[in-house]
Structure formats: structure tokens, C-alpha cells
Design a protein around this motif. Structure first.
Motif, mmCIF file in Angstrom:
data_model
loop_
_atom_site.group_PDB
_atom_site.id
_atom_site.type_symbol
_atom_site.label_atom_id
_atom_site.label_comp_id
_atom_site.label_asym_id
_atom_site.label_seq_id
_atom_site.Cartn_x
_atom_site.Cartn_y
_atom_site.Cartn_z
ATOM 1 N N GLN A 73 0.856 -1.179 0.000
ATOM 2 C CA GLN A 73 0.000 0.000 0.000
ATOM 3 C C GLN A 73 0.894 1.231 0.000
ATOM 4 O OE1 GLN A 73 -2.699 -0.263 3.326
ATOM 5 N NE2 GLN A 73 -4.183 -1.467 2.167
ATOM 6 N N ARG A 74 0.570 2.174 -0.874
ATOM 7 C CA ARG A 74 1.308 3.431 -0.945
ATOM 8 C C ARG A 74 0.349 4.544 -0.568
ATOM 9 N NH1 ARG A 74 3.678 3.642 -6.393
ATOM 10 N NH2 ARG A 74 1.563 4.207 -7.043
ATOM 11 N N ILE A 75 0.691 5.255 0.510
ATOM 12 C CA ILE A 75 -0.208 6.270 1.069
ATOM 13 C C ILE A 75 0.474 7.629 1.040
ATOM 14 C CG2 ILE A 75 -1.574 6.961 3.071
ATOM 15 C CD1 ILE A 75 -1.568 4.037 3.957
ATOM 16 N N ASP A 76 -0.222 8.619 0.498
ATOM 17 C CA ASP A 76 0.259 10.004 0.492
ATOM 18 C C ASP A 76 -0.755 10.842 1.249
ATOM 19 O OD1 ASP A 76 0.849 12.719 -0.145
ATOM 20 O OD2 ASP A 76 1.916 12.070 -1.942
ATOM 21 N N ILE A 77 -0.372 11.317 2.425
ATOM 22 C CA ILE A 77 -1.320 12.030 3.280
ATOM 23 C C ILE A 77 -1.647 13.426 2.764
ATOM 24 C CG2 ILE A 77 -0.614 10.724 5.314
ATOM 25 C CD1 ILE A 77 0.965 13.191 6.227
ATOM 26 N N LEU A 78 -0.813 13.980 1.875
ATOM 27 C CA LEU A 78 -1.070 15.321 1.331
ATOM 28 C C LEU A 78 -2.057 15.266 0.165
ATOM 29 C CD1 LEU A 78 2.513 16.869 1.451
ATOM 30 C CD2 LEU A 78 0.654 17.109 3.101
ATOM 31 N N SER A 79 -1.826 14.362 -0.772
ATOM 32 C CA SER A 79 -2.717 14.249 -1.926
ATOM 33 C C SER A 79 -3.925 13.367 -1.651
ATOM 34 C CB SER A 79 -1.942 13.686 -3.120
ATOM 35 O OG SER A 79 -1.506 12.356 -2.855
ATOM 36 N N LYS A 80 -3.901 12.650 -0.510
ATOM 37 C CA LYS A 80 -4.954 11.700 -0.138
ATOM 38 C C LYS A 80 -5.006 10.506 -1.095
ATOM 39 C CE LYS A 80 -6.150 14.274 3.316
ATOM 40 N NZ LYS A 80 -5.750 13.891 4.685
ATOM 41 N N ASP A 81 -3.879 10.196 -1.718
ATOM 42 C CA ASP A 81 -3.793 9.016 -2.570
ATOM 43 C C ASP A 81 -3.573 7.774 -1.718
ATOM 44 O OD1 ASP A 81 -4.128 10.391 -4.958
ATOM 45 O OD2 ASP A 81 -1.977 10.768 -5.180
ATOM 46 N N PHE A 82 -4.254 6.710 -2.073
ATOM 47 C CA PHE A 82 -4.152 5.443 -1.352
ATOM 48 C C PHE A 82 -4.144 4.341 -2.406
ATOM 49 C CE2 PHE A 82 -5.229 1.797 1.075
ATOM 50 C CZ PHE A 82 -5.036 2.062 2.414
ATOM 51 N N ASP A 83 -2.963 3.833 -2.720
ATOM 52 C CA ASP A 83 -2.814 2.865 -3.804
ATOM 53 C C ASP A 83 -2.529 1.474 -3.262
ATOM 54 O OD1 ASP A 83 -3.105 4.984 -5.556
ATOM 55 O OD2 ASP A 83 -0.943 5.268 -5.822
ATOM 56 N N ASN A 84 -3.315 0.495 -3.707
ATOM 57 C CA ASN A 84 -3.022 -0.907 -3.449
ATOM 58 C C ASN A 84 -2.245 -1.440 -4.642
ATOM 59 O OD1 ASN A 84 -4.336 -1.409 -0.902
ATOM 60 N ND2 ASN A 84 -6.255 -1.089 -1.987
ATOM 61 N N ILE A 85 -1.071 -2.003 -4.392
ATOM 62 C CA ILE A 85 -0.161 -2.414 -5.461
ATOM 63 C C ILE A 85 0.137 -3.901 -5.329
ATOM 64 C CG2 ILE A 85 2.098 -2.013 -6.511
ATOM 65 C CD1 ILE A 85 2.068 0.760 -5.122
ATOM 66 N N ALA A 86 -0.108 -4.645 -6.407
ATOM 67 C CA ALA A 86 0.154 -6.078 -6.415
ATOM 68 C C ALA A 86 1.153 -6.411 -7.515
ATOM 69 C CB ALA A 86 -1.134 -6.859 -6.636
ATOM 70 N N GLU A 87 2.220 -7.096 -7.135
ATOM 71 C CA GLU A 87 3.176 -7.616 -8.111
ATOM 72 C C GLU A 87 2.775 -9.056 -8.412
ATOM 73 O OE1 GLU A 87 6.922 -7.187 -6.196
ATOM 74 O OE2 GLU A 87 6.964 -5.006 -6.388
ATOM 75 N N LEU A 88 2.542 -9.376 -9.670
ATOM 76 C CA LEU A 88 2.028 -10.682 -10.012
ATOM 77 C C LEU A 88 2.562 -11.179 -11.344
ATOM 78 C CD1 LEU A 88 -1.515 -10.272 -11.438
ATOM 79 C CD2 LEU A 88 -0.398 -8.343 -10.343
ATOM 80 N N GLN A 89 2.309 -12.449 -11.598
ATOM 81 C CA GLN A 89 2.688 -13.092 -12.850
ATOM 82 C C GLN A 89 1.444 -13.684 -13.497
ATOM 83 O OE1 GLN A 89 5.692 -16.019 -12.020
ATOM 84 N NE2 GLN A 89 7.255 -14.513 -11.496
#
Length: 238
Positions: A128-144
Motif C-alpha cells: 500500500q502506498r499512502i500520500d497524506i497530502l494528496s490523499k492518494d491510497f494505492d493498493n499495489i500487487a506484483e504478479l505473474q
């Protein structure tokens, strides 16, 4: 002087208790392949260790601790994975059938892990990548993605972009915006593919595109959350 000494002792004891609680929780979830290999006994041990850490840490107040959310967090455990679904205490999509979800039919709060199911999708790391200023909340999955023999699997990174808001002192609501799929490895030169949010009129009633969870423990290295489906999740900063 006595008051200061007592205060110092209390702070030291609290720090030791926090450290012990974190070690105990990480020990409870280690070797469980982020929960995919967890038995019912493992689930109970992980939940007990999390409750112990939550008790030591006390209530989370994001109005004063929001900065601790900032950064890239690695998922090390999810109780939902033991049932091979994303449903937690309620049924959810099976981990072996998630490609349509990644390509737009997205669950409100996506997380998964490396799987040994008969799926054509094999999951590695989840962040999870969270940016408290922009309010972005990204769920990131590395997969094949599986391919016909003798072709090698296609490595991709799926980023599920959300915006978030804080509700009350410790609850977070996320709203899905889009999915971006980017090839990596030998095909990293290909451009990313953006899949927009499904229009509300076409979205199934069970998939609102949003979700809520509570942050039950938070420090600079470890985050524990409990989701709206009853899932326990543990993250470490990466």
C-alpha cells in the motif's frame, strides 16, 4: 526530579512492551505466507497477538498521528487469505479468480498474496502506498500471468488507485478511482494500461467501489488494521 524519573521509567516500560508486542505479532504471522497457509489455530494466535499489541499501543488518533501513515507499506499478513478468498468473515472472491477484478471489476479494498491455487495468476508482493497530502491510497500487487507453454509468465504490477479520507479518530474510507496495469521484467518497455472505474449505473450492487477499515495500531514501522469484512491485516514499512 522524582516525577521526571518516574515518567522516564513509564516511557521505557511502554517502549519495551511495544517492542515485545511487535515481535510477538510478527512471530505469530511468520511462515504463514501472508496468511495463505494459516490454519484455524494460526488465525487465533495471530488475532490474540494483534489484540495484545493493540492493547499496549492504546487507541489510534489519526488527527495527531496521520503523518505515520505516509509511505509504502508491505502486507505481511491478512486473515482473509486462509479461506483463499478476499472475504474475511464473509465470503468473497476466490484468490484463484482475480484477473477480472484486477482489470476493473475491483473489490473495494484489494489485497492478495502469492498463491498455489490452479490460477493463471500468481501473486508475489502486495503493498500500500499512502500520500497524506494528496490523499492518494494505492493498493499495489506484483504478479505473474500464466502463458501457454513454453512461453515464460508475464510479470506485471497492478496499481489500484484510491482516494482516502479519515472518519472519526481511526477509521479510513477509501474510494476506488482506476486500475493501472504495467508490465515489468522482459516486457517493461510496454506502456501502462489504465482501466477506469466502472460507471455506477453498471456497477454490481455488491461492489460500491469504496470500503472502510480501522487502524488499530500504528507506529513508524508497523500498522495493524481491521477491515469492514472482519479481516485482520498487518503491514510493515518498506
Amino acid at each position: 526530579m522524582l516525577v521526571q524519573s518516574l515518567y522516564g521509567i513509564i516511557i521505557t516500560i511502554s517502549h519495551v512492551a511495544d517492542t515485545y508486542g511487535m515481535v510477538n505479532l510478527q512471530s505469530a504471522v511468520s511462515g504463514l505466507n501472508r496468511g495463505l497457509a494459516a490454519s484455524e489455530d494460526d488465525l487465533q494466535k495471530a488475532d490474540s497477538a494483534a489484540k495484545e499489541l493493540e492493547g499496549v499501543g492504546g487507541p489510534v488518533d489519526l488527527s495527531v498521528e496521520l503523518d505515520k501513515l505516509q509511505g509504502r507499506w508491505k502486507l505481511i499478513y491478512s486473515s482473509a487469505f486462509s479461506s483463499r478468498t478476499l472475504g474475511g468473515s464473509r465470503s468473497g472472491p476466490p484468490t484463484g479468480r482475480l484477473l477480472p477484478i484486477i482489470l476493473g471489476q475491483v473489490a473495494p479494498y484489494f489485497e492478495n498474496s502469492k498463491s498455489t491455487t490452479d490460477s493463471m495468476v500468481c501473486f508475489d508482493q502486495v503493498f500500500q502506498r499512502i500520500d497524506i497530502l494528496s490523499k492518494d491510497f494505492d493498493n499495489i500487487a506484483e504478479l505473474q500471468l500464466g502463458t501457454p507453454w513454453p512461453l515464460p509468465p508475464v510479470e506485471v504490477t497492478a496499481t489500484l488507485a484510491h482516494k482516502f479520507e479519515v472518519l472519526g479518530s481511526s477509521k479510513i474510507k477509501i474510494v476506488f478511482e482506476k486500475t493501472t496495469v504495467k508490465t515489468t521484467g522482459n516486457l517493461s518497455q510496454l506502456p501502462p494500461l489504465d482501466v477506469p472505474r466502472i460507471p455506477d449505473a453498471l456497477r454490481p450492487a455488491s461492489n460500491t467501489g469504496s470500503g472502510e477499515f480501522e487502524v488499530t495500531y500504528l507506529d513508524s514501522d508497523t500498522r495493524v488494521t481491521r477491515g469492514d469484512r472482519g479481516e485482520l491485516r498487518v503491514f510493515v514499512i518498506s
